[in-house]
Structures are given as structure tokens and as C-alpha cells.
Motif scaffolding. Structure first.
Motif, PDB file in Angstrom:
ATOM      1  N   SER A   9     -22.638  80.012  24.650  1.00 24.64           N
ATOM      2  CA  SER A   9     -23.811  78.806  25.117  1.00 24.64           C
ATOM      3  C   SER A   9     -23.621  77.734  26.740  1.00 24.64           C
ATOM      4  O   SER A   9     -22.491  77.747  26.911  1.00 24.64           O
ATOM      5  CB  SER A   9     -24.511  78.331  24.269  1.00 24.64           C
ATOM      6  OG  SER A   9     -24.654  76.594  24.980  1.00 24.64           O
ATOM      7  N   GLY A  11     -25.853  76.210  27.985  1.00 24.73           N
ATOM      8  CA  GLY A  11     -27.685  75.869  28.327  1.00 24.73           C
ATOM      9  C   GLY A  11     -27.062  74.941  27.121  1.00 24.73           C
ATOM     10  O   GLY A  11     -26.417  73.683  26.548  1.00 24.73           O
ATOM     11  N   THR A  12     -28.102  74.434  26.236  1.00 27.37           N
ATOM     12  CA  THR A  12     -28.851  73.448  25.723  1.00 27.37           C
ATOM     13  C   THR A  12     -28.150  73.539  24.490  1.00 27.37           C
ATOM     14  O   THR A  12     -28.076  72.655  24.135  1.00 27.37           O
ATOM     15  CB  THR A  12     -29.996  73.153  25.487  1.00 27.37           C
ATOM     16  OG1 THR A  12     -30.832  74.524  24.593  1.00 27.37           O
ATOM     17  CG2 THR A  12     -30.760  73.049  26.665  1.00 27.37           C
ATOM     18  N   GLN A  14     -24.848  73.618  23.649  1.00 28.02           N
ATOM     19  CA  GLN A  14     -24.144  73.115  24.440  1.00 28.02           C
ATOM     20  C   GLN A  14     -23.984  71.206  23.649  1.00 28.02           C
ATOM     21  O   GLN A  14     -22.801  70.795  23.445  1.00 28.02           O
ATOM     22  CB  GLN A  14     -23.091  72.618  25.298  1.00 28.02           C
ATOM     23  CG  GLN A  14     -22.737  74.086  25.757  1.00 28.02           C
ATOM     24  CD  GLN A  14     -22.260  74.192  27.791  1.00 28.02           C
ATOM     25  OE1 GLN A  14     -21.174  73.695  27.832  1.00 28.02           O
ATOM     26  NE2 GLN A  14     -23.164  75.453  27.825  1.00 28.02           N
ATOM     27  N   LEU A  15     -24.952  70.964  23.584  1.00 26.15           N
ATOM     28  CA  LEU A  15     -25.247  69.792  23.413  1.00 26.15           C
ATOM     29  C   LEU A  15     -25.815  69.162  21.608  1.00 26.15           C
ATOM     30  O   LEU A  15     -26.092  69.828  21.281  1.00 26.15           O
ATOM     31  CB  LEU A  15     -27.074  69.416  23.623  1.00 26.15           C
ATOM     32  CG  LEU A  15     -27.767  69.972  25.080  1.00 26.15           C
ATOM     33  CD1 LEU A  15     -28.754  69.111  25.386  1.00 26.15           C
ATOM     34  CD2 LEU A  15     -26.376  68.755  26.448  1.00 26.15           C
ATOM     35  N   VAL A  18     -28.657  68.950  19.724  1.00 26.01           N
ATOM     36  CA  VAL A  18     -29.182  70.785  19.439  1.00 26.01           C
ATOM     37  C   VAL A  18     -28.730  71.557  18.720  1.00 26.01           C
ATOM     38  O   VAL A  18     -29.131  72.080  17.288  1.00 26.01           O
ATOM     39  CB  VAL A  18     -29.230  71.047  20.735  1.00 26.01           C
ATOM     40  CG1 VAL A  18     -29.488  72.688  20.649  1.00 26.01           C
ATOM     41  CG2 VAL A  18     -29.821  70.642  21.784  1.00 26.01           C
ATOM     42  N   ARG A  45     -40.785  76.425  28.290  1.00 23.59           N
ATOM     43  CA  ARG A  45     -40.310  76.472  27.031  1.00 23.59           C
ATOM     44  C   ARG A  45     -40.937  76.308  26.048  1.00 23.59           C
ATOM     45  O   ARG A  45     -42.025  75.198  25.993  1.00 23.59           O
ATOM     46  CB  ARG A  45     -39.053  75.743  27.212  1.00 23.59           C
ATOM     47  CG  ARG A  45     -37.791  76.260  26.313  1.00 23.59           C
ATOM     48  CD  ARG A  45     -37.425  76.893  26.180  1.00 23.59           C
ATOM     49  NE  ARG A  45     -36.192  77.283  25.366  1.00 23.59           N
ATOM     50  CZ  ARG A  45     -35.914  78.113  24.483  1.00 23.59           C
ATOM     51  NH1 ARG A  45     -37.404  78.805  23.493  1.00 23.59           N
ATOM     52  NH2 ARG A  45     -35.110  77.743  23.795  1.00 23.59           N
ATOM     53  N   SER A  53     -34.314  69.773  22.270  1.00 28.04           N
ATOM     54  CA  SER A  53     -32.991  69.857  23.776  1.00 28.04           C
ATOM     55  C   SER A  53     -33.341  67.934  23.852  1.00 28.04           C
ATOM     56  O   SER A  53     -32.481  67.574  24.252  1.00 28.04           O
ATOM     57  CB  SER A  53     -33.457  70.575  24.350  1.00 28.04           C
ATOM     58  OG  SER A  53     -34.703  70.772  25.190  1.00 28.04           O
ATOM     59  N   THR A  55     -34.961  67.710  26.266  1.00 28.60           N
ATOM     60  CA  THR A  55     -35.308  68.244  28.272  1.00 28.60           C
ATOM     61  C   THR A  55     -36.451  69.223  27.771  1.00 28.60           C
ATOM     62  O   THR A  55     -36.657  70.701  27.386  1.00 28.60           O
ATOM     63  CB  THR A  55     -33.696  68.793  28.805  1.00 28.60           C
ATOM     64  OG1 THR A  55     -34.171  69.173  29.786  1.00 28.60           O
ATOM     65  CG2 THR A  55     -33.305  69.824  28.213  1.00 28.60           C
ATOM     66  N   HIS A  58     -35.220  74.609  31.067  1.00 23.56           N
ATOM     67  CA  HIS A  58     -34.174  75.041  30.207  1.00 23.56           C
ATOM     68  C   HIS A  58     -33.825  76.446  31.027  1.00 23.56           C
ATOM     69  O   HIS A  58     -34.689  76.900  32.090  1.00 23.56           O
ATOM     70  CB  HIS A  58     -34.586  76.032  28.784  1.00 23.56           C
ATOM     71  CG  HIS A  58     -34.870  74.435  27.577  1.00 23.56           C
ATOM     72  ND1 HIS A  58     -34.460  74.503  26.896  1.00 23.56           N
ATOM     73  CD2 HIS A  58     -35.770  73.678  27.930  1.00 23.56           C
ATOM     74  CE1 HIS A  58     -34.401  74.040  25.584  1.00 23.56           C
ATOM     75  NE2 HIS A  58     -35.367  73.140  26.422  1.00 23.56           N
ATOM     76  N   TYR A  89     -34.424  79.163  17.707  1.00 22.11           N
ATOM     77  CA  TYR A  89     -34.206  78.113  18.369  1.00 22.11           C
ATOM     78  C   TYR A  89     -34.825  79.130  19.782  1.00 22.11           C
ATOM     79  O   TYR A  89     -35.649  78.449  20.428  1.00 22.11           O
ATOM     80  CB  TYR A  89     -32.898  77.432  18.617  1.00 22.11           C
ATOM     81  CG  TYR A  89     -32.686  76.542  19.420  1.00 22.11           C
ATOM     82  CD1 TYR A  89     -33.631  75.152  19.968  1.00 22.11           C
ATOM     83  CD2 TYR A  89     -32.022  76.776  20.741  1.00 22.11           C
ATOM     84  CE1 TYR A  89     -33.594  74.716  20.708  1.00 22.11           C
ATOM     85  CE2 TYR A  89     -31.729  76.332  21.655  1.00 22.11           C
ATOM     86  CZ  TYR A  89     -32.832  74.868  21.702  1.00 22.11           C
ATOM     87  OH  TYR A  89     -32.710  74.110  22.531  1.00 22.11           O
ATOM     88  N   GLU A  90     -34.157  79.938  20.233  1.00 17.94           N
ATOM     89  CA  GLU A  90     -34.035  80.404  21.405  1.00 17.94           C
ATOM     90  C   GLU A  90     -35.582  81.498  21.653  1.00 17.94           C
ATOM     91  O   GLU A  90     -36.319  81.379  22.794  1.00 17.94           O
ATOM     92  CB  GLU A  90     -33.501  81.395  21.519  1.00 17.94           C
ATOM     93  CG  GLU A  90     -31.838  81.030  22.208  1.00 17.94           C
ATOM     94  CD  GLU A  90     -31.390  80.229  22.618  1.00 17.94           C
ATOM     95  OE1 GLU A  90     -32.717  79.968  23.280  1.00 17.94           O
ATOM     96  OE2 GLU A  90     -30.248  79.869  23.183  1.00 17.94           O
TER      97      GLU A  90
END
Length: 117
Positions: A9, A11-12, A14-15, A18, A45, A53, A55, A58, A89-90
Motif C-alpha cells: 500500500s 496510499g489510503t 494505510q489509513l 479505511v 475517484r 478515506s 480525502t 487518490h 474498494y479500489e
């Protein structure tokens, strides 16, 4: 179910918010990097991913082939069920490829759709 599917990962994913929304748990990751790729912003997105997320920005990785290009991130270990949730999700903004990371470890990486071979 064993969490033994390595996913890189950058990006998101890692949050923690999420992770909780997708898996119902937070994950620990090991730092690593992807060489020969760079981040590019996605123009539009999926609204659900933006909502989860928190945000609007992305990113996706694009292959450059230049070993000086480096994308840092973490390797997360997922179950097969969590991998399926990650695919949802992606969405269609990403393809999935198994790539070799800077450490030499192999992991699944969400890449530009035309890069997943």
C-alpha cells in the motif's frame, strides 16, 4: 482465516479509518518501496472510496522503468476475503499486479489498469 496475502500500500489503505471500514480491524505494515514507478493523481475517484478515506485526492502508481523512481509504502498482510474487499474498494480505477519490491519481497500492488498485464 490466515492473513498471508502481502499487499503493498502506498496510499489510503494505510489509513486506520479505511482499514476499519474495509476489514473491521487495523493492520500493521512493514515499510518497503516500489522501484521504477511513480505516483500520479487520479482525476475522478469512486465516491464511496472518497467517503471512506475522507480525502478527494487518490493516487495510482505508473510504471516508468527508471530505477531512480521510488514509491514508499508498507506491506500489509490480508486474508483472501480481505483481498476481495480491497478489490471492491479500489474498483475499476486500479488493476492488480504481483511485483517485486525494493526489499526483494513479492507483493500485490494496485497499479494503473493497463499495467496489470
Amino acid at each position: 482465516m490466515t492473513a498471508d496475502v502481502p499487499v503493498f500500500s502506498y496510499g489510503t489503505l494505510q489509513l486506520s479509518e479505511v482499514q476499519l471500514a474495509n476489514y473491521g480491524r487495523t493492520l500493521e505494515g512493514s515499510p518497503d518501496a516500489l522501484l521504477g514507478y511513480r505516483l500520479i493523481a487520479l482525476p475522478d475517484r469512486d465516491p464511496d472510496a472518497v467517503r471512506i478515506s475522507g480525502t478527494k485526492t487518490h493516487f495510482v502508481v505508473r510504471r516508468t522503468g527508471d530505477p531512480a523512481d521510488r514509491v514508499p509504502g508498507v506491506v500489509l498482510l490480508l486474508t483472501a476475503e480481505e483481498l476481495a474487499r480491497t478489490d471492491r474498494y479500489e474498483g475499476s480505477d486500479y488493476g492488480r499486479a504481483e511485483l517485486v519490491l525494493e526489499s526483494g519481497r513479492r507483493a500485490l500492488v494496485y497499479v494503473e489498469p493497463d499495467e496489470d498485464g
